[in-house]
Design a protein around this motif. Structure first.
Motif, PDB file in Angstrom:
ATOM      1  N   PHE A  60       0.514  -1.070   0.139  1.00  0.00           N
ATOM      2  CA  PHE A  60       0.344  -0.040   0.220  1.00  0.00           C
ATOM      3  C   PHE A  60       0.336   1.511   0.134  1.00  0.00           C
ATOM      4  CE2 PHE A  60      -4.112  -2.300   2.207  1.00  0.00           C
ATOM      5  CZ  PHE A  60      -4.411  -2.828   0.597  1.00  0.00           C
ATOM      6  N   SER A  61       1.828   1.389   0.337  1.00  0.00           N
ATOM      7  CA  SER A  61       2.837   2.779   0.640  1.00  0.00           C
ATOM      8  C   SER A  61       3.444   3.109  -0.912  1.00  0.00           C
ATOM      9  CB  SER A  61       4.411   2.341   1.721  1.00  0.00           C
ATOM     10  OG  SER A  61       4.121   1.965   2.598  1.00  0.00           O
TER      11      SER A  61
ATOM     12  N   GLY B 254       0.438   4.696  -2.567  1.00  0.00           N
ATOM     13  CA  GLY B 254       0.508   5.215  -2.015  1.00  0.00           C
ATOM     14  C   GLY B 254       1.311   6.649  -3.047  1.00  0.00           C
ATOM     15  N   HIS B 255       3.151   6.045  -2.988  1.00  0.00           N
ATOM     16  CA  HIS B 255       3.935   6.987  -3.544  1.00  0.00           C
ATOM     17  C   HIS B 255       3.801   6.764  -4.925  1.00  0.00           C
ATOM     18  CE1 HIS B 255       8.090   6.756  -4.979  1.00  0.00           C
ATOM     19  NE2 HIS B 255       8.209   7.526  -4.526  1.00  0.00           N
TER      20      HIS B 255
ATOM     21  N   ALA C 112       1.363   9.355  -5.770  1.00  0.00           N
ATOM     22  CA  ALA C 112       2.152  10.914  -5.174  1.00  0.00           C
ATOM     23  C   ALA C 112       3.265  11.912  -6.210  1.00  0.00           C
ATOM     24  CB  ALA C 112       2.841  10.882  -3.744  1.00  0.00           C
TER      25      ALA C 112
ATOM     26  N   SER D 297       0.484   3.163   5.381  1.00  0.00           N
ATOM     27  CA  SER D 297       0.761   3.770   4.645  1.00  0.00           C
ATOM     28  C   SER D 297       0.814   4.358   3.908  1.00  0.00           C
ATOM     29  CB  SER D 297       0.156   2.166   3.477  1.00  0.00           C
ATOM     30  OG  SER D 297       0.668   1.098   4.273  1.00  0.00           O
ATOM     31  N   SER D 298       0.173   5.802   4.532  1.00  0.00           N
ATOM     32  CA  SER D 298      -0.116   6.979   4.175  1.00  0.00           C
ATOM     33  C   SER D 298       0.664   7.817   3.918  1.00  0.00           C
ATOM     34  CB  SER D 298      -1.950   7.760   4.768  1.00  0.00           C
ATOM     35  OG  SER D 298      -1.718   7.411   5.485  1.00  0.00           O
TER      36      SER D 298
ATOM     37  N   PHE E  69       2.504   8.669   0.897  1.00  0.00           N
ATOM     38  CA  PHE E  69       1.896   9.272   0.057  1.00  0.00           C
ATOM     39  C   PHE E  69       1.862  10.992   0.623  1.00  0.00           C
ATOM     40  CE2 PHE E  69      -2.002  12.090  -0.626  1.00  0.00           C
ATOM     41  CZ  PHE E  69      -1.822  11.550  -1.843  1.00  0.00           C
TER      42      PHE E  69
END
Length: 183
Positions: free
Chosen positions: A111-112, A115-116, A119, A179-180, A183
């Motif tokens: 999930f990281s 988000g990346h 972003a 994970s956020s 982001f």
């Protein structure tokens, strides 16, 4: 995107060994991340529309390194951040006796990276300035990857293959929240 994601993957394995922690992810989990989490968004980046002012910017020098213009710092920073978050959830979960710690690390890493991916669509504008649906293929790739990761966590057939455990809503929300950070 790929270099910072892969740096995080290498760091969590190497640092876990150095700190005497159990391996945070299995070889199959790593393969899954490299094929799905890296692959689908990586392909979708090729469909990213050009930014409106791209022709007003000076061209990059032909002999310029791909790590120039702070790209190397970004790769290092994001890779270290993802690695730290993953090792942090592993340390916390094992400390409190949560036997699902490996599934949590795997999920946070996946999930990281999603988000990346969302972003970094632009060096100049935030996701919200560009519009979340400015690259529908990337949104689709992230959504599909998210669903596939949930399948690996919750469908018994995949649980047996990947050695994952179902996360309760609290554990899943912890993974999403951590994970956020990337982001």
């Amino acid at each position: 995107y790929l270099v910072s994601s892969n740096l995080a993957e290498v760091l969590i394995v190497v640092l876990a060994v150095i700190f005497g922690m159990p391996l945070p992810i299995t070889a199959l989990m790593l393969l899954w991340i490299n094929l799905v989490t890296d692959g689908l968004p990586g392909l979708a980046f090729a469909t990213e529309p050009a930014e409106d002012d791209v022709l007003n910017r000076p061209p990059r020098k032909p002999d310029e390194s791909i790590f120039a213009q702070n790209m190397g710092i970004h790769i290092l920073w994001v890779g270290l951040l993802m690695g730290a978050v993953c090792l942090g959830i592993q340390a916390w979960a094992t400390y409190v006796g949560n036997y699902k710690w490996q599934t949590m690390v795997f999920t946070v890493l996946c999930f990281s990276q999603m988000g990346h991916a969302m972003a970094i669509r632009s060096d100049w504008k935030s996701l919200f300035q560009q519009g979340i649906f400015g690259n529908i293929q990337l949104v689709g790739a992230v959504f599909i990857t998210f669903l596939l990761q949930l399948a690996v966590i919750y469908i018994p057939f995949f649980q047996d293959i990947f050695r994952t455990q179902s996360l309760n809503i609290y554990e899943l929300l912890i993974c999403l929240g951590l994970s956020s950070i990337v982001f």
